[in-house]
Scaffold this motif. Structure first.
Motif, PDB file in Angstrom:
ATOM      1  N   GLY A  26       0.830  -1.192   0.000  1.00 41.15           N
ATOM      2  CA  GLY A  26       0.000   0.000   0.000  1.00 41.15           C
ATOM      3  C   GLY A  26       0.869   1.248   0.000  1.00 41.15           C
ATOM      4  N   ASP A  27       0.268   2.381   0.308  1.00 38.93           N
ATOM      5  CA  ASP A  27       1.031   3.627   0.284  1.00 38.93           C
ATOM      6  C   ASP A  27       1.854   3.829   1.550  1.00 38.93           C
ATOM      7  N   LEU A  28       1.645   2.969   2.563  1.00 35.69           N
ATOM      8  CA  LEU A  28       2.406   3.038   3.808  1.00 35.69           C
ATOM      9  C   LEU A  28       2.937   1.637   4.115  1.00 35.69           C
ATOM     10  N   PRO A  29       4.010   1.526   4.894  1.00 34.94           N
ATOM     11  CA  PRO A  29       4.632   0.212   5.106  1.00 34.94           C
ATOM     12  C   PRO A  29       3.781  -0.785   5.870  1.00 34.94           C
ATOM     13  N   TYR A  30       2.686  -0.314   6.468  1.00 33.72           N
ATOM     14  CA  TYR A  30       1.883  -1.217   7.291  1.00 33.72           C
ATOM     15  C   TYR A  30       0.472  -1.417   6.762  1.00 33.72           C
ATOM     16  N   ASN A  31       0.223  -1.107   5.495  1.00 37.85           N
ATOM     17  CA  ASN A  31      -1.142  -1.321   4.985  1.00 37.85           C
ATOM     18  C   ASN A  31      -1.172  -1.954   3.600  1.00 37.85           C
ATOM     19  N   ILE A 117       3.924   5.156  19.558  1.00 36.52           N
ATOM     20  CA  ILE A 117       4.810   5.203  18.397  1.00 36.52           C
ATOM     21  C   ILE A 117       4.088   5.887  17.242  1.00 36.52           C
ATOM     22  N   LYS A 118       4.612   7.019  16.824  1.00 34.98           N
ATOM     23  CA  LYS A 118       3.996   7.798  15.743  1.00 34.98           C
ATOM     24  C   LYS A 118       5.049   8.183  14.708  1.00 34.98           C
ATOM     25  N   GLY A 119       4.578   8.697  13.592  1.00 29.10           N
ATOM     26  CA  GLY A 119       5.499   9.127  12.538  1.00 29.10           C
ATOM     27  C   GLY A 119       6.298   7.975  11.965  1.00 29.10           C
ATOM     28  N   ILE A 120       5.635   6.813  11.767  1.00 27.11           N
ATOM     29  CA  ILE A 120       6.331   5.611  11.282  1.00 27.11           C
ATOM     30  C   ILE A 120       6.794   5.792   9.832  1.00 27.11           C
ATOM     31  N   GLN A 121       8.078   5.509   9.602  1.00 26.90           N
ATOM     32  CA  GLN A 121       8.632   5.590   8.252  1.00 26.90           C
ATOM     33  C   GLN A 121       8.844   4.201   7.643  1.00 26.90           C
ATOM     34  N   SER A 122       9.348   3.281   8.438  1.00 27.00           N
ATOM     35  CA  SER A 122       9.548   1.921   7.952  1.00 27.00           C
ATOM     36  C   SER A 122       9.536   0.949   9.137  1.00 27.00           C
ATOM     37  N   ILE A 123       9.259  -0.319   8.823  1.00 25.12           N
ATOM     38  CA  ILE A 123       9.206  -1.362   9.851  1.00 25.12           C
ATOM     39  C   ILE A 123       9.924  -2.592   9.321  1.00 25.12           C
ATOM     40  N   SER A 124      10.847  -3.132  10.080  1.00 23.08           N
ATOM     41  CA  SER A 124      11.510  -4.383   9.714  1.00 23.08           C
ATOM     42  C   SER A 124      11.250  -5.407  10.813  1.00 23.08           C
ATOM     43  N   GLY A 125      11.330  -6.665  10.427  1.00 22.97           N
ATOM     44  CA  GLY A 125      11.052  -7.737  11.385  1.00 22.97           C
ATOM     45  C   GLY A 125       9.708  -8.383  11.155  1.00 22.97           C
ATOM     46  N   ALA A 126       8.925  -7.842  10.192  1.00 21.00           N
ATOM     47  CA  ALA A 126       7.600  -8.389   9.909  1.00 21.00           C
ATOM     48  C   ALA A 126       7.631  -9.399   8.764  1.00 21.00           C
ATOM     49  N   GLU A 127       8.808  -9.605   8.166  1.00 18.65           N
ATOM     50  CA  GLU A 127       8.926 -10.555   7.071  1.00 18.65           C
ATOM     51  C   GLU A 127       8.895 -11.969   7.635  1.00 18.65           C
ATOM     52  N   LEU A 128       8.282 -12.893   6.912  1.00 19.53           N
ATOM     53  CA  LEU A 128       8.120 -14.242   7.451  1.00 19.53           C
ATOM     54  C   LEU A 128       9.382 -15.080   7.377  1.00 19.53           C
ATOM     55  N   THR A 129      10.471 -14.496   6.824  1.00 15.20           N
ATOM     56  CA  THR A 129      11.756 -15.174   6.889  1.00 15.20           C
ATOM     57  C   THR A 129      12.371 -14.965   8.274  1.00 15.20           C
ATOM     58  N   ASP A 130      11.829 -13.991   9.004  1.00 14.33           N
ATOM     59  CA  ASP A 130      12.320 -13.707  10.348  1.00 14.33           C
ATOM     60  C   ASP A 130      11.681 -14.650  11.360  1.00 14.33           C
ATOM     61  N   ASP A 131      12.225 -14.627  12.578  1.00 15.33           N
ATOM     62  CA  ASP A 131      11.648 -15.419  13.653  1.00 15.33           C
ATOM     63  C   ASP A 131      10.380 -14.783  14.192  1.00 15.33           C
ATOM     64  N   CYS A 132      10.108 -13.554  13.766  1.00 15.89           N
ATOM     65  CA  CYS A 132       8.928 -12.807  14.212  1.00 15.89           C
ATOM     66  C   CYS A 132       8.919 -12.669  15.734  1.00 15.89           C
ATOM     67  N   GLU A 133      10.035 -12.243  16.258  1.00 18.07           N
ATOM     68  CA  GLU A 133      10.154 -12.004  17.691  1.00 18.07           C
ATOM     69  C   GLU A 133      10.214 -10.517  18.011  1.00 18.07           C
ATOM     70  N   THR A 134      10.835  -9.741  17.103  1.00 12.67           N
ATOM     71  CA  THR A 134      11.050  -8.324  17.374  1.00 12.67           C
ATOM     72  C   THR A 134      10.772  -7.479  16.139  1.00 12.67           C
ATOM     73  N   LEU A 135      10.118  -6.354  16.341  1.00 16.04           N
ATOM     74  CA  LEU A 135       9.902  -5.374  15.273  1.00 16.04           C
ATOM     75  C   LEU A 135      10.826  -4.182  15.504  1.00 16.04           C
ATOM     76  N   ASN A 136      11.475  -3.747  14.452  1.00 21.08           N
ATOM     77  CA  ASN A 136      12.293  -2.541  14.516  1.00 21.08           C
ATOM     78  C   ASN A 136      11.572  -1.460  13.725  1.00 21.08           C
ATOM     79  N   VAL A 137      11.116  -0.443  14.428  1.00 20.95           N
ATOM     80  CA  VAL A 137      10.300   0.606  13.827  1.00 20.95           C
ATOM     81  C   VAL A 137      11.102   1.889  13.704  1.00 20.95           C
ATOM     82  N   SER A 138      11.227   2.357  12.480  1.00 17.45           N
ATOM     83  CA  SER A 138      11.925   3.618  12.236  1.00 17.45           C
ATOM     84  C   SER A 138      10.889   4.731  12.123  1.00 17.45           C
TER      85      SER A 138
END
Length: 324
Positions: A26-31, A117-138
């Motif tokens: 989508g137009d944002l990293p979380y939608n 947490i506001k003004g989110i630019q990017s999020i890593s750790g949500a990919e299913l290749t990860d262990d899905c334990e931690t999200l790193n939010v920029s």
């Protein structure tokens, strides 16, 4: 995700399927949003990550009317809805090629916002290749680290299980995310007095703007014409100033899906006002389990539901009045 894309391209190339139903960014990293892909080139836009929470089973109602098979990606919880739609003759199993996609819990950006947490630019750790334990939010205010499970949708904390109920093949691993009692919130409401219960739902439903997002996303709301779209009476209104109307919409909708709701949680996920609409349906599910024996809608595509299959052991209608 790359394995999904590669397999989809193979099935398109050999003519097994005519199109792919999945998600694109989508137009944002979380939608990410639902999308059809009809060429190998278009699949370059395909995404699948922790934010792909949308249940695609309802879109197969229209896809079943198209020429050729549609490859559809279904998470374990989505397959319950697909089975229920088969049972109700709303989708054509022969028109679907189901890839069961792995799921490690789906994320809710509103949970991140509740953490401040506001003004989110990017999020890593949500990919299913990860262990899905931690999200790193920029964010524009700096980087944040959040436990994956703390940002999951409510429905993932009461997950029905990691097994797919129907599929042609499975790609990706799933994991159990259940760490809460499915009916805990319902039991809290049941312990309220009638006045407290009414006040609770009045407060929640007063937020409703009648956008119809819950109805449009709900796989169980599959009537060709909804009663609430009728022009013969005022239910077709959107944001109605009459408080009775806003209650009537949600209560009648809950009755319409009773015994058929798979508890997929789409109604609450899409509500822009954050109303916990799943509590209506979950209350009905709890009562059905109590009065008719444990039953999970969509667990298979053949068995009859307790509200559509009369037996002499059924409870008498007066049980509700007696219970109070």
């Amino acid at each position: 995700m790359q394995e999904l894309i590669a397999r989809a391209k193979e099935l398109l190339a050999d003519g097994t399927v005519a199109r792919v139903l999945g998600w694109k960014a989508g137009d944002l990293p979380y939608n990410p949003e639902a999308a059809y892909f009809e060429t190998a080139e278009s699949l370059d836009e395909f995404v699948y990550n922790g934010f792909c929470g949308q249940n695609l089973s309802k879109m197969m109602i229209e896809a079943s009317k198209l020429e050729g098979k549609t490859l559809v990606c279904l998470k374990p919880c989505d397959t319950y809805s697909f089975n229920q739609l088969i049972k109700e003759h709303r989708v054509d199993r022969e028109k679907a090629y189901i890839i069961g996609v792995g799921c490690k819990g789906k994320l809710d950006v509103e949970m991140l916002r509740k953490m401040g947490i506001k003004g989110i630019q990017s999020i890593s750790g949500a990919e299913l290749t990860d262990d899905c334990e931690t999200l790193n939010v920029s964010t524009i205010y700096g980087d944040k680290t959040v436990a994956y499970k703390d940002a999951m949708l409510e429905r993932c904390h009461v997950c029905k299980g990691k097994e797919h109920m129907i599929y042609d093949e499975i790609i990706g691993e799933s994991k159990d995310t259940k760490d809460a009692d499915r009916f805990a919130e319902v039991e809290k409401i049941e312990k309220m007095s009638p006045e407290e219960r009414f006040a609770f739902f009045q407060k929640e439903l007063s937020k409703c703007i009648r956008c119809n997002a819950c109805r449009n996303a709900c796989p169980a709301c599959s009537c060709r014409k909804c009663v609430f779209d009728s022009t013969k009476f005022d239910s077709a209104q959107k944001a109605n100033v009459d408080s009775f109307e806003e209650k009537m919409f949600h209560i009648i909708r809950a009755f319409h899906v009773a015994g058929r709701c798979t508890d997929c949680g789409e109604c609450s996920r899409v509500c822009p006002q954050g109303i916990p609409l799943h509590l209506f349906n979950r209350k009905f599910i709890k009562d059905i389990d109590t009065f008719y024996g444990e039953y999970q809608a969509g667990a298979d595509a053949e068995s009859k539901g307790p509200l559509t299959s009369f037996t002499f052991d059924d409870v008498e209608p007066g049980v509700v009045a007696e219970r109070g």
